[in-house]
Structure formats: C-alpha cells, structure tokens
Write an enzyme that holds these catalytic residues in place. Sequence first.
Site, short mmCIF file in Angstrom:
data_model
loop_
_atom_site.label_atom_id
_atom_site.label_comp_id
_atom_site.label_asym_id
_atom_site.label_seq_id
_atom_site.Cartn_x
_atom_site.Cartn_y
_atom_site.Cartn_z
N CYS A 47 49.56 41.57 53.66
CA CYS A 47 50.96 41.47 54.06
C CYS A 47 51.63 42.85 54.13
CB CYS A 47 51.73 40.57 53.09
SG CYS A 47 51.27 38.83 53.28
N CYS A 84 50.68 41.58 48.86
CA CYS A 84 49.24 41.80 48.97
C CYS A 84 48.92 42.85 50.03
CB CYS A 84 48.51 40.49 49.28
SG CYS A 84 48.48 40.04 51.02
N CYS A 118 55.45 38.68 50.20
CA CYS A 118 54.18 38.87 49.48
C CYS A 118 53.82 40.35 49.42
CB CYS A 118 53.08 38.09 50.20
SG CYS A 118 51.43 38.33 49.49
N ASP A 149 30.08 25.71 36.55
CA ASP A 149 30.07 24.25 36.51
C ASP A 149 28.66 23.80 36.13
OD1 ASP A 149 28.52 24.62 38.73
OD2 ASP A 149 29.90 23.67 40.13
N ASP A 202 40.66 25.54 39.21
CA ASP A 202 39.80 26.19 40.19
C ASP A 202 39.94 25.40 41.47
OD1 ASP A 202 37.92 23.88 39.18
OD2 ASP A 202 37.01 24.62 41.02
N HIS A 211 44.98 37.57 51.12
CA HIS A 211 46.34 37.05 50.99
C HIS A 211 46.38 35.75 50.18
CE1 HIS A 211 50.31 35.53 51.63
NE2 HIS A 211 49.74 34.39 51.96
ZN LIG Z 1 50.09 38.44 51.37
#
Ligand SMILES: [Zn+2]
Length: 391
Positions: free
Chosen positions: A326, A323, A321, A97, A283, A352
């Site tokens: 998880c 990830c 999920c 930025d 973003d 996550h």
């Molecule tokens: Zn997750």
Amino acid sequence: MSFQAESAFAFEVTHRSGAARAGVLRTPHGSVETPAFMPVGTRAAVKAVTHRDLLDAGVQIVLANTYHLYLRPGGDRIARLGGLHRFMGWHRPILTDSGGYQVFSLAGTRTIADDAVRFRSHLDGSEHALSPEKAADIQAQLGSDIAMVLDECAPAPGTPDAARGAMERSARWARRARDRFLAIRAGDVAGLRVTNPGQAQFGIIQGGVYPDLRTESVQRTSEIGFEAYAIGGLSVGEPVEVMYEVVKQTAPLLPDDRPRYLMGTGMPDDLFECVAQGVDMFDCVLPTRNARNGQLLTREGRLVIKNARYAEDERPPDPGCGCYTCRHFSRAYLRHLFLSQEMTAATLNSLHNLYFYLDTLRRIREAIVFGSFEKLRQEFHRTFSRRPLTT
Ligand SMILES: [Zn+2]
C-alpha cells in the site's frame, strides 16, 4: 492467571474486555502475543512470501502442515536436518496440525478405522496409515512448538450420528495421542529423533454443530489434560451464524487459564466475533489464498483487483494501510500485475492481506488492553462488508 507446564510452554491472560482476552503465550522459540493469527505455511513456506516479509508484518507464529511435510520431504529427513525450525530457517514459534484434516479432505481414497486412517498420497498414490501415535511421532520429528492431536472431522452438513461418531473417535484418539506424547517426552519411544523437547500438545474439541456433543467433547478431552485446547470441525461449510453459536457455546467451557485456538477461521469479521467469545488463536489460508486469487481484504471489505474500475485507479489498495504494497503501489499497477500473471502479483497481494490480518489483530489486542474492544468491534462492523467493494 498463569500456569507453567513441565515444558517451556506457558500462557498468561494479561487483560480482559468482556469475554475477550489479551495474553502472552510462551514457547521454546519465543513468545506470542494473543489474540494471534497464524499464517499457514503448508509445506514449510507461506506461499509467495519470505520469512523476512512475515517478520515485517509482525508474524510471531506460523502453522505448518504435517500431512504435506510427512509425504515430502518426510519427518525422518526433517529430523535428521535438525527439525523444522532449522530446516526452514524460521526461528520463532511453529504450530503443526496433525495431518488429519488433509487426510480427510485431500487424500483420494481413505478408510477410517479405530486403529488408524489409511489413505493414498495425493502426490504419487502410495499407501499410508496415520494413527494418533504416528501423528504424534511425526510432529515430534518436526519439532514444532505446538503439536495437535489427530482428530476426525466429520463432513458438513453432518448428521447428529456422524458428528457423534467423529466426536467419540476423536476423544479415543486424543487419549492415545496424549499417551504417546507423554511417552515421547519421557524418552520412552526408541529410535524416534525428537527435535524439540519442549513441545506442547493441544487437544481438539469436535461435535459438529450440536451443543450437547460439544459439551461432551470438552469434558472427555479436557479430562485427558492437554497444555491447551482447540475448537475444530468448524468453517467446513456451515453458515457463519452457526459457527458463531458453536464458538459462543464452546469457548467458555474450555479452561480459562489456557489459550483457546479456533482452527481454520476465518474472515476478518470472524476474528472480532470469535475474540469476543474468548478465542486467543486463529489460523486460516484465506488471506494468502485470496491474495493469489486477486482479492485484497481491506477495512471496507473485499477488493477484487481485476475489476475494470481499477484500471486507472492510482489509490493504494487500502489508503489506511501501512504495508509495503500500500505504501508503494497503485490499484492500477496491481491490477496490471495480476492480469499479466506476474509472480509479484501474488507476493504483493499476500503481503497486504497478511499485514491486514496481523494489523487487525494488533488493533484488537490494543483495544482489549485499553478497554475499548467493544467500540472497535462496532466500528469495524460499520465499515466492513463481505461483498466486493464497488468504489
Ligand atoms: Zn496494505
């Protein structure tokens, strides 16, 4: 449609679904599939996670904050160390930025004049001035793939006069920022160590919540001619419906063959609504900041991990999920880590949330490619709520 600027920067829209687009953005440090989410790495680090985690989550581009890096460790120092990519060990695309947002919102005392905005560092109170030229110079030292122009973001809720003033100053500053950027690119700025000759520069549309000002801002900014354009000055306190309205009105005015970047937004449902209007880049600090505050975003909504109902809940935060968090940890354990103020709480929650954002955009992109975006959008809204989960 595609275009090739004189730099390594290019953008191609590959698929469309209504106004939504899937595309590929090319930069000197590789490609980014759009629509894309950029995690915020304020001080050249995405808080609580490593670059390896970002790569695992599928992150293709990160944002870093010029204001923070200018104050510490300094643009000169980063340039001497070979630029931001080398300094932070992240070899994929980076967007910086301009520093304006932090100067306007974070710095203590500041005075705005046409030549520059003067402010005191939030670190040590030292005095500094940020001009459109200075913001371009610092970003040339950092060597990000995409630099943003310095703009004035009027506080919300703003009066029409304040919004006009900020929009007009932003347009004047955009001209100066582009002139400086082109001088840097031509090698005409003596003594400035440029670390990424292929850097692109985006202009920023201002105008608050006023359609006529937004339209004028698009005209004045696009006639200067940037590689692409961002919609700025939103998600600053206005109601979400108003934000959607401004995006709906502004996005189609921007050149169709350039990426459109909505700055500082937003919640997961915002991603769907703004992609639907033709936005390509996002973003937001929300996934990482919320994670550190113990809020996990799921397909159903916000899971507040400290709640007593999770004390013996063996389910992962989001059963759907994939990830790391998880796949390995229960709500009960994550609640314990959070309440015990263990550092890994911030890490696991951030992993996550970042994965959730990246995965959501991956699914959006795939749906655009296969022509099922509208169906996915409706499905998402059926399950997602902004209220904290109660199950
Ligand atoms: Zn997750």
